[in-house]
Design a protein around this motif. Structure first.
Motif, PDB file in Angstrom:
ATOM      1  N   ALA A  42     -12.932   0.947  -8.930  1.00 32.19           N
ATOM      2  CA  ALA A  42     -11.498   0.868  -8.673  1.00 32.19           C
ATOM      3  C   ALA A  42     -11.256   0.545  -7.207  1.00 32.19           C
ATOM      4  CB  ALA A  42     -10.827   2.193  -9.032  1.00 32.19           C
ATOM      5  N   ARG A  43     -10.170  -0.166  -6.946  1.00 31.22           N
ATOM      6  CA  ARG A  43      -9.869  -0.584  -5.580  1.00 31.22           C
ATOM      7  C   ARG A  43      -8.738   0.257  -4.993  1.00 31.22           C
ATOM      8  NH1 ARG A  43      -8.969  -5.794  -8.074  1.00 31.22           N
ATOM      9  NH2 ARG A  43     -10.862  -7.070  -8.129  1.00 31.22           N
ATOM     10  N   PHE A  44      -8.974   0.805  -3.808  1.00 33.03           N
ATOM     11  CA  PHE A  44      -7.869   1.290  -2.986  1.00 33.03           C
ATOM     12  C   PHE A  44      -7.165   0.064  -2.407  1.00 33.03           C
ATOM     13  CE2 PHE A  44     -10.550   5.074  -2.937  1.00 33.03           C
ATOM     14  CZ  PHE A  44      -9.616   6.104  -3.034  1.00 33.03           C
ATOM     15  N   ILE A  45      -5.832   0.122  -2.348  1.00 33.67           N
ATOM     16  CA  ILE A  45      -5.052  -0.996  -1.819  1.00 33.67           C
ATOM     17  C   ILE A  45      -4.295  -0.532  -0.581  1.00 33.67           C
ATOM     18  CG2 ILE A  45      -3.261  -2.701  -2.301  1.00 33.67           C
ATOM     19  CD1 ILE A  45      -5.781  -3.061  -4.012  1.00 33.67           C
ATOM     20  N   PRO A  46      -4.566  -1.114   0.590  1.00 36.70           N
ATOM     21  CA  PRO A  46      -3.810  -0.736   1.793  1.00 36.70           C
ATOM     22  C   PRO A  46      -2.327  -1.067   1.629  1.00 36.70           C
ATOM     23  CG  PRO A  46      -5.787  -1.988   2.362  1.00 36.70           C
ATOM     24  CD  PRO A  46      -5.617  -2.114   0.883  1.00 36.70           C
ATOM     25  N   ILE A  47      -1.475  -0.108   1.944  1.00 34.98           N
ATOM     26  CA  ILE A  47      -0.034  -0.288   1.791  1.00 34.98           C
ATOM     27  C   ILE A  47       0.643  -0.121   3.148  1.00 34.98           C
ATOM     28  CG2 ILE A  47       2.061   0.511   0.637  1.00 34.98           C
ATOM     29  CD1 ILE A  47      -0.083  -0.705  -1.248  1.00 34.98           C
ATOM     30  N   ALA A  48       1.146  -1.219   3.687  1.00 33.02           N
ATOM     31  CA  ALA A  48       1.946  -1.170   4.903  1.00 33.02           C
ATOM     32  C   ALA A  48       3.410  -1.215   4.481  1.00 33.02           C
ATOM     33  CB  ALA A  48       1.611  -2.359   5.803  1.00 33.02           C
ATOM     34  N   THR A  49       4.093  -0.106   4.619  1.00 32.73           N
ATOM     35  CA  THR A  49       5.437  -0.003   4.051  1.00 32.73           C
ATOM     36  C   THR A  49       6.420  -0.885   4.811  1.00 32.73           C
ATOM     37  OG1 THR A  49       5.963   1.924   5.408  1.00 32.73           O
ATOM     38  CG2 THR A  49       5.024   2.334   3.250  1.00 32.73           C
TER      39      THR A  49
END
Length: 882
Positions: free
Chosen positions: A561-568
């Motif tokens: 599974a991939r963690f996805i970087p989230i820049a809000t």
């Protein structure tokens, strides 16, 4: 002799099973199926009222070309000729299909097969793009597959349920009741609701986070950072089953590492954020249930992945009572995703941009061509129609003239479309009015096929009544057009069972465990077994498999599974001095989509009889808005006219307007004409949950209502909204011009000037009051009440007169007063739709009969004893009147 048919409900993605009983005299009744795993006999108010929606009033009964009835041969020939000519002249990208989560899987499969495999374009998209495509995109980014890891039993063995972006009590009531029941069975179960509004769902919450609209990813980024600080990382799972944590964590820390900063940006008290983070960190079996309030943003996909990241970090996925749970809006949104109903998918969860998948599908279909690039997503598709790039459009089982954002521009596109074909069960919708060709489709009760609900459970929809007129199955219509386009050999199906077998076989083709969606155990199902098919959750493999992701293996190339970087980022447009309020749109408890079905039911129409805007008292005071009066809501895209409902359940700075009303049920209340066509860059899902608007009073010089035995065509009235009642229609009306002659104006609207009609009227012109009634053959035909403000007689007693065979003399004399001469007390606004119990009756039971619990009210009045959707309102009334 009566007969019983087991089928499934045609409304939301819960996918409830129902049992339909048809009596010897043809009367139909509906009850929940106690054996169906989605609902175990429960039904919501809409499902319980299904029998009231089966009449053929308004049905499209025969094919039409340019408004003229024609034969099926003529209509199908016209569709094929026009599509074929446009393809020959301009190529396959000049045509498109727009389909719906209301279709059965078999219909959906053939529409996708025809467009992508034989026309050779991927220009087929679906109204599911509007509600669930961000969840699809988030699943695929994280898991490598659009697969929901949870099922409903996880809600019953969880220790913590986080409900975010969903008024579950109204939009998915049966799931809400399962959670409420689980809490009774397990007092240790905690519920957190994340929602800007205080909705009925909050009544079971231990903690309500009234989050600032659009700050969801900030909240969950902050949670991710907190979980690491608290030492709640499942190191074994992360190391063995995931990738990308470091980059994701660095982004989250830059964005939301400071608890106080998170609280400020989310508009929440620091102690609430801290309490939520600690509860999530310390509770192993956690389910995060999310829906449109997470998806319907220009950052919707990031919102979804910010939730999934927290579950991956803690290893809370693939285990009982744990996981991120996307709950779908429509009955077959999931089935559409299975067959590639979205413009960027192939059938059987295969990828359009994967050459091996394209080759596999093309070989399986023996198709002459296969779409090689993604097609136009919904918003872009209609923009292409508007510009003339797409010249032929076939719309199936949906009403985009109401449901898409910026609907004024959508209507312009439909009006200009060179060839517009609409398949629908209803003749008159906001969309069918633009069609050159109308094709009468079957609907619930007549159709035969399958649907898949939010927990991946496939259920049968079975027919129990004959289709009226010349209505045909959607799959048959698609096959006949395909045959005329020269593809007869690939579209020869005797029934829906044959289509399902092909669908299942494609899911198994070249799979070898590489794709989660797998129906290989059903690819040889015969017609009899298909008829008897009981609910089954996929994957349905020859070798039984465990729950999804229970082995820690996913469907990415690395099987991690991939963690996805989230820049809000927040919503695409922010409020300003000109547009100071945030518009949020959504569903009501008793209505569905654009009301083509629920609008037929008097019971379902009684709870909310006209469109409204909910506004906080603080904002109401600031903008001179008074409860019950009409207001104009404006955005950069348009303006609508709705009733003001002042409520402290709405947060300051935000307003809420329901999505259901359209030009068939109101003069100017189609809310999506306010919403701009801003979409998520990954999923293409529109931002329905954040539109900057203004609200101002509308200068009505008079208010009124009409009750009529017939549907009326009200022209020249500034505001009207209609709702079905028992034996009548109810119209709420208002205007800013006073006619010269009220009597002549009203009689012209009612169109019943003949010798059989008795007309009685009263007018006080100085006070701007007018009242009138028409009686035909002793029965009340129409009545109308006009006044200078909203203080008008209650409607319930007058409405009850339409059920009388003959109006007695006492009621005749009292008619223009609007009040019963015998002193019968009004029931008040309907609270319990299942048993038509009004607010006043409930208040009397609380005050006079000491009903101090919902159980006591249920015993006294039956209210709240069926679907339970009204229980939160009952609790509020107990608090108010005790």
């Amino acid at each position: 002799m009566s007969s019983e048919v087991r089928t499934s409900c045609p409304y939301c993605g819960v996918g409830c099973g129902v049992i339909v009983t048809t009596a010897a005299d043809g009367a139909v009744s509906v009850r929940g199926d106690p054996e169906h795993p989605a609902n175990f006999g429960r039904l919501c108010s809409k499902g319980a009222a299904l029998a009231q929606t089966l009449d053929h009033d308004g049905r499209l009964l025969e094919p039409q070309i340019d408004g003229r009835p024609v034969s099926w041969e003529q209509a199908l020939d016209r569709v094929a000729d026009r599509f074929g000519a446009i393809i020959d002249a301009h190529g396959p990208e000049a045509v498109a299909f727009y389909v719906s989560g209301q279709l059965l899987t078999e219909d959906y499969y053939l529409a996708n097969k025809l467009m992508k495999g034989f026309i050779g374009s991927a220009n087929i998209d679906t109204n599911s793009r509007l509600c669930m495509s961000s969840a699809v995109a988030g699943h695929k980014r994280a898991f490598g597959t659009d697969s929901v890891p949870c099922d409903y039993t996880d809600l019953e063995c969880a220790q913590l349920i986080v409900i975010t972006g969903s008024n579950l009590a109204w939009c998915h009531p049966v799931v809400f009741q399962r959670i409420a029941h689980a809490r009774k069975q397990n007092p240790d179960l905690k519920v957190v609701v994340v929602d800007p509004r205080r909705t009925s769902t909050c009544d079971i919450a231990d903690l309500h986070l009234a989050i600032r609209a659009g700050s969801d990813a900030t909240l969950f980024n902050g949670l991710l950072a907190h979980l690491v600080r608290a030492g709640k990382t499942d190191s074994v799972f992360v190391q063995n089953s995931t990738e990308g944590l470091q980059a994701t964590l660095e982004t989250a820390r830059r964005d939301a590492d400071d608890l106080a900063g998170v609280a400020e940006r989310c508009g929440l008290p620091l102690e609430q954020v801290s309490a939520f983070y600690q509860l999530f960190a310390n509770t192993d079996r956690t389910v995060t249930l999310f829906s449109q309030g997470v998806n319907q943003f220009s950052t919707g996909t990031d919102n979804v992945n910010s939730i999934i990241n927290c579950h991956l970090l803690t290893g809370r996925i693939g285990r009982p009572g744990a996981g991120p749970f996307s709950i779908t809006g429509q009955p077959n949104a999931m089935g559409g995703r299975e067959v590639g109903g979205l413009a960027n998918q192939l059938a059987a969860h295969m990828e359009l941009d994967n050459p091996e998948h394209r080759a596999l599908v093309q070989t399986f279909w023996s198709s002459p061509r296969i779409a090689r690039q993604p097609g136009l997503k919904a918003v872009d598709l209609f923009e292409a129609v508007h510009s003339g790039k797409v010249k032929a459009l076939w719309i199936m089982a949906t009403n985009p003239a109401v449901s898409l954002p910026d609907t004024n521009r959508v209507r312009e596109a439909l009006a200009a479309c060179e060839c517009l074909v609409v398949s629908d069960c209803m003749q008159h919708t906001d969309t069918t009015r633009y069609a050159q060709v109308l094709l009468p489709a079957q609907t619930w009760g007549e159709r035969d096929g399958t649907v898949t609900n939010s927990e991946r459970c496939i259920s049968r929809q079975r027919p129990f009544t004959a289709a009226p007129g010349q209505a045909r199955p959607d799959w048959w219509i698609i096959s006949e057009v395909a045959r005329r386009l020269g593809h007869a050999a690939a579209f020869e199906y005797p029934n829906s069972a044959a289509i399902f077998r092909e669908h299942a076989a494609l899911s198994a083709s070249g799979n070898r465990g590489q794709r989660a969606f797998d129906l290989s155990a059903l690819m040889q199902i015969d017609d009899d077994a298909y008829d008897r098919l009981t609910p089954v959750q996929w994957p349905v493999r020859i070798t039984p498999s465990s729950r999804l992701f229970g082995d820690g293996r996913f469907y990415t190339p690395s099987r991690r599974a991939r963690f996805i970087p989230i820049a809000t980022q927040g919503p695409a447009r922010q409020v300003d001095a000109l547009w100071p309020l945030v518009l949020n749109t959504g569903r009501l408890r008793d209505h569905w989509h654009t009301m083509t079905r629920t609008g037929k039911s008097a019971r379902l129409s009684a709870h909310n009889i006209e469109p409204c805007v909910e506004i906080h008292p603080q904002d109401a005071q600031q903008y001179s808005v008074r409860d019950g009066e009409l207001v104009q809501v404006k955005s950069q895209r348009g303006a609508i006219l709705v009733r003001a409902r002042v409520s402290d359940h709405q947060p300051p700075g935000c307003v809420f307007i329901p999505i259901h009303w359209n030009h068939r049920f109101s003069s100017l209340a189609s809310v999506d004409q306010l919403v701009s066509a801003v979409t998520d860059p990954v999923s293409g899902q529109p931002e329905f949950k954040y539109t900057p608007v203004s609200v101002q009073p509308w200068p009505a010089r008079w208010y009124g209502f009409i009750l009529s035995r017939r549907r009326l065509a009200l022209e020249g009235i500034d505001y009207w909204a209609c709702a079905r009642g028992d034996s009548h229609w109810r119209y709420e009306i208002a205007g800013n011009e006073v006619p010269e002659d009220w009597s002549a104006s009203i009689q012209a609207m009612l169109c019943t000037l003949d010798a059989a009609v008795e007309w009685t009227a009263y007018e006080d012109r100085a006070a701007r009051r007018f009242r009138a009634a028409q009686i035909r053959h002793g029965q009340l035909e129409n009545c109308c009440f006009i006044g200078p403000d909203i203080r008008l007689p209650e409607r319930a007693w007058l409405a009850g007169l339409f059920g009388a065979d003959v109006i007695n003399d006492q009621d005749r004399r009292a008619l223009l007063s609007g009040q019963s001469a015998s002193g019968v007390e009004e029931a008040g606004p309907i609270i319990c739709a299942c048993f038509s119990v009004g607010r006043n009756a409930i208040a009397r039971a609380i005050r006079d009969q000491a009903c101090r619990s919902t159980a006591a009210i249920g015993e006294c009045l039956m209210a709240g004893t069926n679907c339970g959707s009204c229980v939160p309102e009952l609790q509020s009334l107990i608090a108010e009147y005790s």
